[in-house]
Write an enzyme that holds these catalytic residues in place. Structure first.
Site, short mmCIF file in Angstrom:
data_model
loop_
_atom_site.label_atom_id
_atom_site.label_comp_id
_atom_site.label_asym_id
_atom_site.label_seq_id
_atom_site.Cartn_x
_atom_site.Cartn_y
_atom_site.Cartn_z
N GLY A 278 0.75 -1.24 0.00
CA GLY A 278 0.00 0.00 0.00
C GLY A 278 0.78 1.29 0.00
N ARG A 323 3.33 -1.49 -5.84
CA ARG A 323 3.58 -0.21 -6.50
C ARG A 323 4.92 0.41 -6.12
NH1 ARG A 323 -0.78 3.02 -8.07
NH2 ARG A 323 -2.05 1.89 -6.57
N ARG A 360 -4.56 3.70 -16.37
CA ARG A 360 -4.77 4.32 -15.06
C ARG A 360 -5.44 5.70 -15.14
NH1 ARG A 360 -1.66 5.35 -11.51
NH2 ARG A 360 -2.86 4.53 -9.76
N CYS A 391 -9.83 5.14 -29.94
CA CYS A 391 -11.07 5.76 -30.39
C CYS A 391 -11.98 5.99 -29.20
CB CYS A 391 -11.74 4.86 -31.41
SG CYS A 391 -10.76 4.80 -32.89
N GLU A 392 -11.59 6.91 -28.38
CA GLU A 392 -12.32 7.17 -27.14
C GLU A 392 -11.89 8.56 -26.66
OE1 GLU A 392 -13.37 3.86 -25.25
OE2 GLU A 392 -13.53 4.68 -23.25
N TYR A 420 1.07 -1.34 -12.39
CA TYR A 420 -0.30 -1.41 -12.90
C TYR A 420 -0.44 -0.73 -14.26
CZ TYR A 420 -0.85 -2.66 -8.00
OH TYR A 420 -0.70 -3.24 -6.76
N1 LLP Z 1 -1.52 -7.14 -1.29
C1 LLP Z 1 -2.80 -7.24 -1.67
C2 LLP Z 1 -3.65 -8.26 -1.08
C3 LLP Z 1 -3.30 -6.37 -2.65
O1 LLP Z 1 -4.56 -6.48 -3.02
C4 LLP Z 1 -2.44 -5.40 -3.22
C5 LLP Z 1 -2.92 -4.51 -4.26
C6 LLP Z 1 -1.11 -5.35 -2.79
C7 LLP Z 1 -0.68 -6.23 -1.82
C8 LLP Z 1 -0.11 -4.38 -3.35
O2 LLP Z 1 -0.47 -3.06 -3.07
P1 LLP Z 1 0.51 -1.87 -3.48
O3 LLP Z 1 1.75 -1.98 -2.64
O4 LLP Z 1 0.81 -2.03 -4.93
O5 LLP Z 1 -0.26 -0.65 -3.19
N2 LLP Z 1 -4.74 -1.18 -10.16
C9 LLP Z 1 -4.70 -0.22 -9.08
C10 LLP Z 1 -4.10 -0.79 -7.84
C11 LLP Z 1 -4.80 -2.02 -7.33
C12 LLP Z 1 -4.16 -2.58 -6.11
C13 LLP Z 1 -4.65 -3.96 -5.88
N3 LLP Z 1 -4.09 -4.59 -4.74
C14 LLP Z 1 -3.93 1.01 -9.55
O6 LLP Z 1 -3.48 1.04 -10.69
O7 LLP Z 1 -3.78 1.98 -8.80
#
Ligand code: LLP
Length: 470
Positions: A278, A323, A360, A391-392, A420
């Site tokens: 997160g 991320r 995104r 096309c959007e 992502y």
């Molecule tokens: N663990 C779990 C159970 C998760 O669901 C996620 C992300 C992470 C770890 C990793 O989180 P991070 O460190 O990347 O914040 N597609 C969206 C983000 C979706 C995140 C899904 N879960 C975007 O592009 O912002």
């Protein structure tokens, strides 16, 4: 709305270069807009990993994802080393590969001692192909199919169980198998913690599709403690993504340590605690996330303090960032094409990619920054909007960005695109997915090949009766 385009003359690219005030070990990649190795060379071009970005596009085509190995390894080692520094017990960082799952990235994370977290049979297969040790593989997901569960059990990874259906299916699979050893599982729980991020990427609040609701916890613990085919090694929670606050993570530590205590009192001595990922990253100069070190320090101290207060033995502390590991390692290079000037309103500059390689902005209204790689020191003289080729009308990568004067053929580099982007890329409008290269010490290696038109029709089938006579 009428926009006036009065732009001060500022130097363009250098404002985004990583700060040189700190050493490369202390610069946290998630606080940078460009990868740690970014510099401007004598031709006024952007260089990453010792490679001239414009030359890379010439060699590998456009658009191109460019991933800097040093930045990725630095981010991995900062997580690993900060845990050693701040957590008094054992620890394990795990790469949440949904951020970008491919062979090369899984292999780099594993070679840095990180585990790999996967959320589908496809991600699991990729991690296994990359050679990731099954002891360090964790399988998530809120609706894993029976086939995926069988594959996971066979692979020997740890399964992070999300719901009753999965728990009962695994208990059956475990008792039906000839294996003497129980299936290693962790439990995902919904902690009921709110954080400030986009509503689509919040997961810790009670109204979430992920994990067991807290009011089921006792029943779940009791079920597992009576099921010999399952070995519950730990508890897991994840509160959301792109989070800049530290307080929700402190709160999470307190809640999870209470669960550890409860599990132990119900005859389930679990030893691992995974507090999820997160940590946010910098997409624009306005973003100010804590460093990897600060984040790890906070969660380590909070878990250790909660354990002491509640007299619970220290668990192995795990986290699973996605991320903040890959986001800042990568840029996407595009070639500038057509220009449309709407008098008094807006100037559109179009690139040869868009929502298919970076969904995104259209999905989360995410804001990005960009530089012109072959004019890094040119003054910023106009405000433009970067449009994709799809096309959007909503296919806009960046609204109202200040750029120098450009020409078709110039190379626009959008920053912080490692997380992502490729993993959510599509073939919308049958646009082939770009290639990705890994750069290091002046050498570039393809890690994902550019798709071809043949790739696009590979899964198409034309029933005989539909064939057109030529
Ligand atoms: N663990 C779990 C159970 C998760 O669901 C996620 C992300 C992470 C770890 C990793 O989180 P991070 O460190 O990347 O914040 N597609 C969206 C983000 C979706 C995140 C899904 N879960 C975007 O592009 O912002």
């Amino acid at each position: 709305m009428v926009l006036t385009h009065s732009v001060g003359v500022r130097n363009s690219g250098s404002q985004y270069l990583p700060s040189t005030a700190d050493t490369s070990e202390t610069r946290s990649p998630n606080q940078q807009l460009l990868p740690l190795t970014a510099r401007i060379n004598s031709q006024d071009c952007l260089e990453i990993g010792g490679c001239d970005v414009t030359a890379l596009v010439g060699q590998f085509g456009s658009p191109l994802y460019i991933l800097d190995e040093e930045t990725l390894r630095t981010a991995c080692s900062q997580y690993r080393d900060a845990f050693k520094r701040y957590y008094p017990g054992s620890s394990q960082a795990v790469y949440a590969s949904k951020a970008w799952n491919c062979l090369a990235i899984c292999a780099i994370a594993a070679s840095e001692g990180l585990g790999v977290e996967v959320v589908s049979g496809g991600e699991l297969y990729t991690a296994i192909q990359a050679g990731v040790n099954r002891e360090l593989l964790y399988f998530h997901g809120n609706n894993k199919s029976r086939a995926e569960l069988e594959f996971a059990v066979e692979s020997g990874c740890t399964i992070v169980v999300d719901n009753w259906l999965e728990l009962k299916t695994l208990a059956l699979l475990g008792s039906a198998s000839n294996s003497q050893s129980p299936i290693p599982i962790m439990l995902r729980l919904t902690p009921g913690i709110e954080c400030h991020t986009h509503e689509y990427i919040r997961t810790g609040h009670l109204d979430s599709k992920f994990g067991f609701d807290p009011n089921q916890v006792e029943e779940v613990f009791a079920f597992i403690s009576q099921t010999t085919s399952l070995n519950c090694v730990g508890l897991h929670a994840h509160i959301g993504s792109q989070i800049f606050e530290l307080q929700p993570h402190r709160d999470l530590a307190g809640v999870m340590v209470q669960w550890l205590d409860k599990a132990a009192s119900l005859g389930l001595p679990v030893t691992r605690l995974n507090i999820g990922g997160g940590l946010g990253i910098r997409y624009t100069e306005a973003d100010d996330p804590p460093s990897i070190e600060e984040w790890v320090k906070t969660v380590s101290e909070s878990v250790a303090a909660a354990c002491q207060a509640q007299q619970v033995p220290l668990p192995t502390l795990m986290c699973e960032p996605g991320r903040s590991l890959v986001g800042p390692t990568c840029v996407t290079a595009y070639t500038l094409g057509s220009r449309k000037e709407v008098p008094e309103i807006r100037t559109y500059l179009a690139v040869d990619g868009g929502m298919s390689d970076n969904p995104r902005p259209i999905t989360y209204q995410s804001v990005y920054r960009a530089v012109v790689a072959n004019r890094m020191s040119a003054p910023l003289t106009e405000t433009v909007t970067i449009a994709g080729l799809h096309c959007e009308s909503g296919d806009i990568l960046i609204k109202d960005i200040q750029l120098p004067q450009t020409e078709p053929g110039d190379i626009l580099v959008v920053m912080s695109t490692g997380a992502y982007n490729y993993s959510m890329a599509s073939n919308y409008n049958r646009v082939p997915r770009p290639a990705a290269v890994l750069v290091k010490d002046g050498e570039a290696k393809v890690i994902l090949q550019r798709e071809t038109y043949q790739d696009l029709v590979r899964q198409d089938r034309l029933p005989e009766r539909l064939k057109l006579s030529s």
